[in-house]
Scaffold this motif. Sequence first.
Motif, PDB file in Angstrom:
ATOM      1  N   ALA A  78       2.542  15.530 -21.743  1.00 12.51           N
ATOM      2  CA  ALA A  78       3.875  15.074 -21.361  1.00 12.51           C
ATOM      3  C   ALA A  78       3.741  13.683 -20.744  1.00 12.51           C
ATOM      4  CB  ALA A  78       4.495  16.042 -20.363  1.00 12.51           C
ATOM      5  N   TYR A  79       4.728  12.833 -20.975  1.00 12.69           N
ATOM      6  CA  TYR A  79       4.638  11.453 -20.484  1.00 12.69           C
ATOM      7  C   TYR A  79       4.506  11.373 -18.967  1.00 12.69           C
ATOM      8  CZ  TYR A  79       6.159  10.311 -25.232  1.00 12.69           C
ATOM      9  OH  TYR A  79       6.264  10.200 -26.591  1.00 12.69           O
ATOM     10  N   ASP A  80       5.135  12.287 -18.264  1.00 12.12           N
ATOM     11  CA  ASP A  80       5.067  12.236 -16.804  1.00 12.12           C
ATOM     12  C   ASP A  80       3.739  12.757 -16.261  1.00 12.12           C
ATOM     13  OD1 ASP A  80       5.496  14.946 -17.372  1.00 12.12           O
ATOM     14  OD2 ASP A  80       6.865  15.234 -15.687  1.00 12.12           O
ATOM     15  N   GLN A  81       2.908  13.321 -17.124  1.00 10.67           N
ATOM     16  CA  GLN A  81       1.646  13.865 -16.645  1.00 10.67           C
ATOM     17  C   GLN A  81       0.674  12.769 -16.216  1.00 10.67           C
ATOM     18  OE1 GLN A  81       0.026  16.993 -19.024  1.00 10.67           O
ATOM     19  NE2 GLN A  81      -1.105  17.779 -17.286  1.00 10.67           N
ATOM     20  N   VAL A  82       0.803  11.568 -16.744  1.00 12.76           N
ATOM     21  CA  VAL A  82      -0.078  10.474 -16.320  1.00 12.76           C
ATOM     22  C   VAL A  82       0.121  10.203 -14.836  1.00 12.76           C
ATOM     23  CG1 VAL A  82      -0.682   8.044 -16.627  1.00 12.76           C
ATOM     24  CG2 VAL A  82      -0.160   9.449 -18.621  1.00 12.76           C
ATOM     25  N   ALA A  83       1.358  10.176 -14.405  1.00 18.74           N
ATOM     26  CA  ALA A  83       1.632   9.961 -12.976  1.00 18.74           C
ATOM     27  C   ALA A  83       1.107  11.131 -12.151  1.00 18.74           C
ATOM     28  CB  ALA A  83       3.126   9.763 -12.747  1.00 18.74           C
ATOM     29  N   GLN A  84       1.201  12.349 -12.662  1.00 14.74           N
ATOM     30  CA  GLN A  84       0.680  13.509 -11.947  1.00 14.74           C
ATOM     31  C   GLN A  84      -0.842  13.433 -11.835  1.00 14.74           C
ATOM     32  OE1 GLN A  84       2.152  17.041 -13.840  1.00 14.74           O
ATOM     33  NE2 GLN A  84       4.274  16.364 -13.682  1.00 14.74           N
ATOM     34  N   VAL A  85      -1.485  13.022 -12.917  1.00 19.06           N
ATOM     35  CA  VAL A  85      -2.941  12.858 -12.898  1.00 19.06           C
ATOM     36  C   VAL A  85      -3.307  11.783 -11.882  1.00 19.06           C
ATOM     37  CG1 VAL A  85      -4.934  12.084 -14.240  1.00 19.06           C
ATOM     38  CG2 VAL A  85      -3.307  13.684 -15.252  1.00 19.06           C
ATOM     39  N   ARG A  86      -2.594  10.675 -11.925  1.00 23.85           N
ATOM     40  CA  ARG A  86      -2.877   9.580 -10.992  1.00 23.85           C
ATOM     41  C   ARG A  86      -2.698  10.038  -9.555  1.00 23.85           C
ATOM     42  NH1 ARG A  86      -4.767   7.127  -7.892  1.00 23.85           N
ATOM     43  NH2 ARG A  86      -4.622   4.929  -7.409  1.00 23.85           N
ATOM     44  N   HIS A  87      -1.681  10.843  -9.311  1.00 31.83           N
ATOM     45  CA  HIS A  87      -1.419  11.340  -7.963  1.00 31.83           C
ATOM     46  C   HIS A  87      -2.567  12.211  -7.446  1.00 31.83           C
ATOM     47  CE1 HIS A  87       1.060  12.456  -4.536  1.00 31.83           C
ATOM     48  NE2 HIS A  87       0.700  13.709  -4.735  1.00 31.83           N
ATOM     49  N   ALA A  88      -3.236  12.914  -8.348  1.00 31.90           N
ATOM     50  CA  ALA A  88      -4.326  13.811  -7.959  1.00 31.90           C
ATOM     51  C   ALA A  88      -5.656  13.084  -7.751  1.00 31.90           C
ATOM     52  CB  ALA A  88      -4.500  14.904  -9.017  1.00 31.90           C
ATOM     53  N   LEU A  89      -5.718  11.812  -8.110  1.00 35.02           N
ATOM     54  CA  LEU A  89      -6.945  11.023  -7.965  1.00 35.02           C
ATOM     55  C   LEU A  89      -6.891  10.191  -6.685  1.00 35.02           C
ATOM     56  CD1 LEU A  89      -7.402   9.881 -11.667  1.00 35.02           C
ATOM     57  CD2 LEU A  89      -8.713  11.632 -10.452  1.00 35.02           C
ATOM     58  N   PRO A  90      -8.023   9.627  -6.243  1.00 34.48           N
ATOM     59  CA  PRO A  90      -8.053   8.848  -5.003  1.00 34.48           C
ATOM     60  C   PRO A  90      -6.981   7.761  -4.951  1.00 34.48           C
ATOM     61  CG  PRO A  90     -10.277   9.172  -5.803  1.00 34.48           C
ATOM     62  CD  PRO A  90      -9.345   9.679  -6.881  1.00 34.48           C
ATOM     63  N   GLY A  91      -6.266   7.724  -3.832  1.00 33.59           N
ATOM     64  CA  GLY A  91      -5.229   6.718  -3.623  1.00 33.59           C
ATOM     65  C   GLY A  91      -3.917   7.052  -4.288  1.00 33.59           C
ATOM     66  N   GLY A  92      -3.854   8.138  -5.010  1.00 38.00           N
ATOM     67  CA  GLY A  92      -2.647   8.486  -5.744  1.00 38.00           C
ATOM     68  C   GLY A  92      -1.492   8.945  -4.892  1.00 38.00           C
ATOM     69  N   SER A  93      -1.779   9.404  -3.691  1.00 37.00           N
ATOM     70  CA  SER A  93      -0.707   9.882  -2.832  1.00 37.00           C
ATOM     71  C   SER A  93      -0.099   8.767  -1.993  1.00 37.00           C
ATOM     72  CB  SER A  93      -1.218  11.002  -1.915  1.00 37.00           C
ATOM     73  OG  SER A  93      -2.244  10.518  -1.085  1.00 37.00           O
ATOM     74  N   GLU A  94      -0.679   7.568  -2.091  1.00 40.42           N
ATOM     75  CA  GLU A  94      -0.147   6.431  -1.352  1.00 40.42           C
ATOM     76  C   GLU A  94       1.116   5.914  -2.028  1.00 40.42           C
ATOM     77  OE1 GLU A  94      -3.296   3.573  -1.174  1.00 40.42           O
ATOM     78  OE2 GLU A  94      -4.664   5.004  -0.248  1.00 40.42           O
ATOM     79  N   MET A  95       2.097   5.508  -1.249  1.00 37.17           N
ATOM     80  CA  MET A  95       3.356   5.003  -1.774  1.00 37.17           C
ATOM     81  C   MET A  95       3.196   3.522  -2.162  1.00 37.17           C
ATOM     82  SD  MET A  95       6.450   5.731  -2.549  1.00 37.17           S
ATOM     83  CE  MET A  95       6.738   7.270  -1.717  1.00 37.17           C
ATOM     84  N   HIS A  96       3.633   3.197  -3.371  1.00 40.57           N
ATOM     85  CA  HIS A  96       3.604   1.807  -3.851  1.00 40.57           C
ATOM     86  C   HIS A  96       5.026   1.370  -4.150  1.00 40.57           C
ATOM     87  CE1 HIS A  96      -0.763   1.822  -4.252  1.00 40.57           C
ATOM     88  NE2 HIS A  96      -0.632   3.030  -4.739  1.00 40.57           N
ATOM     89  N   TRP A  97       5.414   0.276  -3.603  1.00 38.93           N
ATOM     90  CA  TRP A  97       6.781  -0.218  -3.763  1.00 38.93           C
ATOM     91  C   TRP A  97       6.801  -1.483  -4.617  1.00 38.93           C
ATOM     92  CZ3 TRP A  97      10.442   3.021  -2.357  1.00 38.93           C
ATOM     93  CH2 TRP A  97      10.154   3.981  -1.415  1.00 38.93           C
ATOM     94  N   THR A  98       6.253  -1.381  -5.794  1.00 40.55           N
ATOM     95  CA  THR A  98       6.249  -2.555  -6.683  1.00 40.55           C
ATOM     96  C   THR A  98       7.141  -2.347  -7.858  1.00 40.55           C
ATOM     97  OG1 THR A  98       4.326  -1.708  -7.834  1.00 40.55           O
ATOM     98  CG2 THR A  98       3.943  -3.275  -6.055  1.00 40.55           C
TER      99      THR A  98
END
Length: 98
Positions: A78-98
């Motif tokens: 699923a297209y949204d799974q890339v963001a989920q994968v990224r969230h599970a990796l180091p630094g993924g839970s940090e908020m980015h406002w770009t």
Amino acid sequence: MKRSVKLTSDQAERIALNMLAWLVSNDELLPIFIGATGAGQDTLRDRAGDPEFLAAMLDFLMMDDQWVMQACDAQGLAYDQVAQVRHALPGGSEMHWT
């Protein structure tokens, strides 16, 4: 419709590694990744199992929706799974406002 699920860090790393394999096999996108990151073949080989490198590679892929769609289509994700994968990796839970 493809379904997304919550991922463990091991699952996320495995999916990210598959995404890296897809990127390396993509003759059009790989030179852009290398040019943007300075990563050479040695870096790709030596850091392929490094969760921080995989996270950075996903950050690169997420810069363009078409890249995400192509990678997900190739992996059956699923297209949204890339963001989920990224969230599970180091630094993924940090908020980015770009």
